[in-house]
Design an enzyme around this catalytic site. Structure first.
Site, PDB file in Angstrom:
ATOM      1  N   GLY A 108       0.497  -1.494  -0.031  1.00 48.20           N
ATOM      2  CA  GLY A 108      -0.079  -0.097   0.019  1.00 48.20           C
ATOM      3  C   GLY A 108       0.942   1.159   0.227  1.00 48.20           C
ATOM      4  N   GLU A 111       1.058   2.002  -3.496  1.00 42.90           N
ATOM      5  CA  GLU A 111       0.551   1.799  -4.239  1.00 42.90           C
ATOM      6  C   GLU A 111      -0.370   3.436  -3.879  1.00 42.90           C
ATOM      7  OE1 GLU A 111      -1.372  -1.477  -2.580  1.00 42.90           O
ATOM      8  OE2 GLU A 111      -2.583  -0.910  -4.506  1.00 42.90           O
ATOM      9  N   GLU A 131       2.323  -7.834  -1.546  1.00 43.82           N
ATOM     10  CA  GLU A 131       1.799  -8.641  -1.454  1.00 43.82           C
ATOM     11  C   GLU A 131       1.004 -10.220  -1.284  1.00 43.82           C
ATOM     12  OE1 GLU A 131       1.813  -5.558  -2.958  1.00 43.82           O
ATOM     13  OE2 GLU A 131       0.184  -4.055  -2.038  1.00 43.82           O
TER      14      GLU A 131
HETATM   15  C1  HXC Z   1       1.932  -3.502   9.903  1.00 42.94           C
HETATM   16  C2  HXC Z   1       3.931  -3.301   9.921  1.00 42.94           C
HETATM   17  C3  HXC Z   1       4.069  -2.875   8.695  1.00 42.94           C
HETATM   18  C4  HXC Z   1       3.285  -3.295   8.193  1.00 42.94           C
HETATM   19  C5  HXC Z   1       6.182  -3.304   9.408  1.00 42.94           C
HETATM   20  N1  HXC Z   1       5.523  -3.260  10.438  1.00 42.94           N
HETATM   21  N2  HXC Z   1       5.568  -3.280   7.737  1.00 42.94           N
HETATM   22  N3  HXC Z   1       2.902  -3.467  10.893  1.00 42.94           N
HETATM   23  N4  HXC Z   1       1.662  -3.926   8.468  1.00 42.94           N
HETATM   24  N5  HXC Z   1       2.548  -3.316   6.448  1.00 42.94           N
HETATM   25  C6  HXC Z   1       6.084  -3.353  11.336  1.00 42.94           C
HETATM   26  C7  HXC Z   1       6.798  -4.923  12.192  1.00 42.94           C
HETATM   27  O1  HXC Z   1       5.597  -5.458  12.883  1.00 42.94           O
HETATM   28  C8  HXC Z   1       7.332  -4.131  13.391  1.00 42.94           C
HETATM   29  O2  HXC Z   1       6.801  -3.775  13.980  1.00 42.94           O
HETATM   30  C9  HXC Z   1       7.890  -2.779  12.772  1.00 42.94           C
HETATM   31  O3  HXC Z   1       6.886  -2.478  12.380  1.00 42.94           O
HETATM   32  C10 HXC Z   1       9.418  -2.380  12.341  1.00 42.94           C
HETATM   33  O4  HXC Z   1       9.000  -3.812  11.412  1.00 42.94           O
HETATM   34  P1  HXC Z   1      10.495  -5.059  10.932  1.00 42.94           P
HETATM   35  O5  HXC Z   1      10.049  -6.448   9.896  1.00 42.94           O
HETATM   36  O6  HXC Z   1      10.709  -5.465  12.646  1.00 42.94           O
HETATM   37  O7  HXC Z   1      11.642  -4.016  10.407  1.00 42.94           O
HETATM   38  P2  HXC Z   1      12.750  -4.540   8.784  1.00 42.94           P
HETATM   39  O8  HXC Z   1      13.198  -5.978  10.524  1.00 42.94           O
HETATM   40  O9  HXC Z   1      13.413  -3.313   9.539  1.00 42.94           O
HETATM   41  O10 HXC Z   1      12.018  -5.052   7.769  1.00 42.94           O
HETATM   42  C11 HXC Z   1      11.267  -4.015   7.181  1.00 42.94           C
HETATM   43  C12 HXC Z   1      10.742  -4.454   5.579  1.00 42.94           C
HETATM   44  C13 HXC Z   1       9.381  -5.564   7.177  1.00 42.94           C
HETATM   45  C14 HXC Z   1      10.791  -5.172   5.008  1.00 42.94           C
HETATM   46  C15 HXC Z   1       9.673  -3.257   5.611  1.00 42.94           C
HETATM   47  O11 HXC Z   1       9.306  -4.405   7.847  1.00 42.94           O
HETATM   48  C16 HXC Z   1       8.928  -5.715   6.033  1.00 42.94           C
HETATM   49  O12 HXC Z   1       8.802  -6.871   4.771  1.00 42.94           O
HETATM   50  N6  HXC Z   1       7.160  -5.440   6.012  1.00 42.94           N
HETATM   51  C17 HXC Z   1       6.136  -5.804   5.136  1.00 42.94           C
HETATM   52  C18 HXC Z   1       6.086  -5.254   4.078  1.00 42.94           C
HETATM   53  C19 HXC Z   1       4.921  -5.882   3.346  1.00 42.94           C
HETATM   54  O13 HXC Z   1       4.901  -7.068   2.959  1.00 42.94           O
HETATM   55  N7  HXC Z   1       3.710  -5.250   2.862  1.00 42.94           N
HETATM   56  C20 HXC Z   1       2.839  -5.161   2.387  1.00 42.94           C
HETATM   57  C21 HXC Z   1       1.801  -5.300   3.063  1.00 42.94           C
HETATM   58  S1  HXC Z   1       0.310  -5.087   2.506  1.00 42.94           S
HETATM   59  P3  HXC Z   1       7.354  -4.569  15.727  1.00 42.94           P
HETATM   60  O14 HXC Z   1       6.036  -4.664  16.488  1.00 42.94           O
HETATM   61  O15 HXC Z   1       7.525  -6.348  15.639  1.00 42.94           O
HETATM   62  O16 HXC Z   1       8.500  -3.681  15.946  1.00 42.94           O
HETATM   63  C22 HXC Z   1      -0.659  -4.614   1.393  1.00 42.94           C
HETATM   64  C23 HXC Z   1      -2.014  -4.706   1.026  1.00 42.94           C
HETATM   65  C24 HXC Z   1      -2.347  -2.981   0.098  1.00 42.94           C
HETATM   66  O17 HXC Z   1       0.173  -3.618   1.356  1.00 42.94           O
HETATM   67  C25 HXC Z   1      -3.773  -2.957   0.143  1.00 42.94           C
HETATM   68  C26 HXC Z   1      -3.717  -2.270  -0.129  1.00 42.94           C
HETATM   69  C27 HXC Z   1      -3.658  -0.894   0.545  1.00 42.94           C
END
Ligand code: HXC
Length: 257
Positions: A108, A111, A131
């Site tokens: 997102g 996006e 995603e």
């Molecule tokens: C909720 C999130 C998050 C997310 C990170 N965090 N991304 N929480 N939703 N999308 C939180 C983690 O849980 C963590 O919380 C804190 O942020 C720090 O993240 P880390 O993972 O510890 O950091 P790092 O190791 O540096 O890794 C960074 C990262 C990773 C590679 C960006 O966080 C990651 O892969 N995030 C998810 C990326 C993703 O899949 N995005 C798509 C989401 S789905 P805590 O509490 O554990 O410290 C989507 C659907 C879109 O976007 C639909 C339309 C909008």
């Protein structure tokens, strides 16, 4: 301000919105996005503002929609809430909106950047649609806007593999307008926005509308729409001033800015 997840300030004629959920890497929960839309609408309605900038932190523009907020929902829940519908309000903002992206712009977050009119990227920026790793796909227009921005080959690659592209690849692919050194990102984005804001708002509204029309209609209808906008601009004082200033070899002073 009354916002909890964003910071809102002005820099001259530029309205600046900063995503501010650092502990979640600016993950976009519903509350955050509704604040972004409300702040953008307020700037859109403020005649003293000519351009908006949306940014995040050095580490993350936004790491995606908030996975924790969505994880347990059913399809009926998502449909009943019409999840993401309120977020589209950003695309109805009529003033130009510049995304200043450093670090992660994932899911997102990517996006959201693509809902802006142009993207200025730090050399640290990483764009991706991961995603697929979560068993879902884009939900905020990514499959459509990414494909229009970078073409089928790159969009399929990003959507199906979930791999991130860096700022250089993003620029090469047409996803971002400019890449700048990370420590200059905000200044450079504000510079771009300040330049945009110095022009006639009548003309910049028309320019934005004309480019966006290219994504929603045929070439023939789009060219006709552009022609109508062009003709209509001859009713504005700013067209008279802009052209008179050129002929008189001086800087224009636009009224509507
Ligand atoms: C909720 C999130 C998050 C997310 C990170 N965090 N991304 N929480 N939703 N999308 C939180 C983690 O849980 C963590 O919380 C804190 O942020 C720090 O993240 P880390 O993972 O510890 O950091 P790092 O190791 O540096 O890794 C960074 C990262 C990773 C590679 C960006 O966080 C990651 O892969 N995030 C998810 C990326 C993703 O899949 N995005 C798509 C989401 S789905 P805590 O509490 O554990 O410290 C989507 C659907 C879109 O976007 C639909 C339309 C909008």
């Amino acid at each position: 301000s009354t916002y909890e997840n964003i910071l809102v300030e002005t820099r001259g004629e530029v309205g600046l919105i900063t995503l501010n959920r650092p502990k979640a890497l600016n993950a976009l929960n519903n509350a955050t996005m509704l604040e972004v839309v409300a702040a953008a609408e307020a700037f859109d309605a403020d005649p003293a503002i000519g351009c908006l900038v949306l940014t995040g932190s050095a580490k993350a523009f936004a790491a995606g929609a908030d996975i924790k907020e969505m994880a347990d929902r059913s399809s009926v829940d998502m449909d009943a809430a019409d999840w993401f519908a309120g977020w589209d309000g950003l695309t109805r903002v009529r003033k130009p909106l510049v995304a200043a992206v450093a670090g992660y712009a994932l899911g997102g977050g990517c996006e959201l950047a693509m809902m802006c009119d142009l993207i200025v990227a730090a050399d640290t920026a990483k764009f991706g649609q991961p995603e697929i790793n979560l068993g879902v796909i884009t939900g905020m227009g990514g499959s459509q806007r990414l494909t229009r921005a970078v073409g089928k080959a790159k969009a399929m690659d990003m959507m199906l593999t979930g791999r991130m592209i860096d700022a250089e690849e993003a620029e090469r692919s047409g996803l971002v307008s400019r890449v700048v050194p990370a420590d200059e990102l905000l200044d450079r984005a504000i510079d771009v926005a300040t330049l945009i804001a110095s022009r006639s708002q009548v003309a910049s509204r028309a320019a934005k509308e004309a480019v966006n029309t290219a994504f929603s209609t045929t070439l023939e209808q789009g060219v006709l729409h552009e022609r109508r906008l062009f003709h209509a601009l001859f009713g504005s004082e700013d067209q008279k001033e802009g052209m008179a200033a050129f002929v008189e070899k001086r800087e224009p002073t636009f009224r509507h800015r």
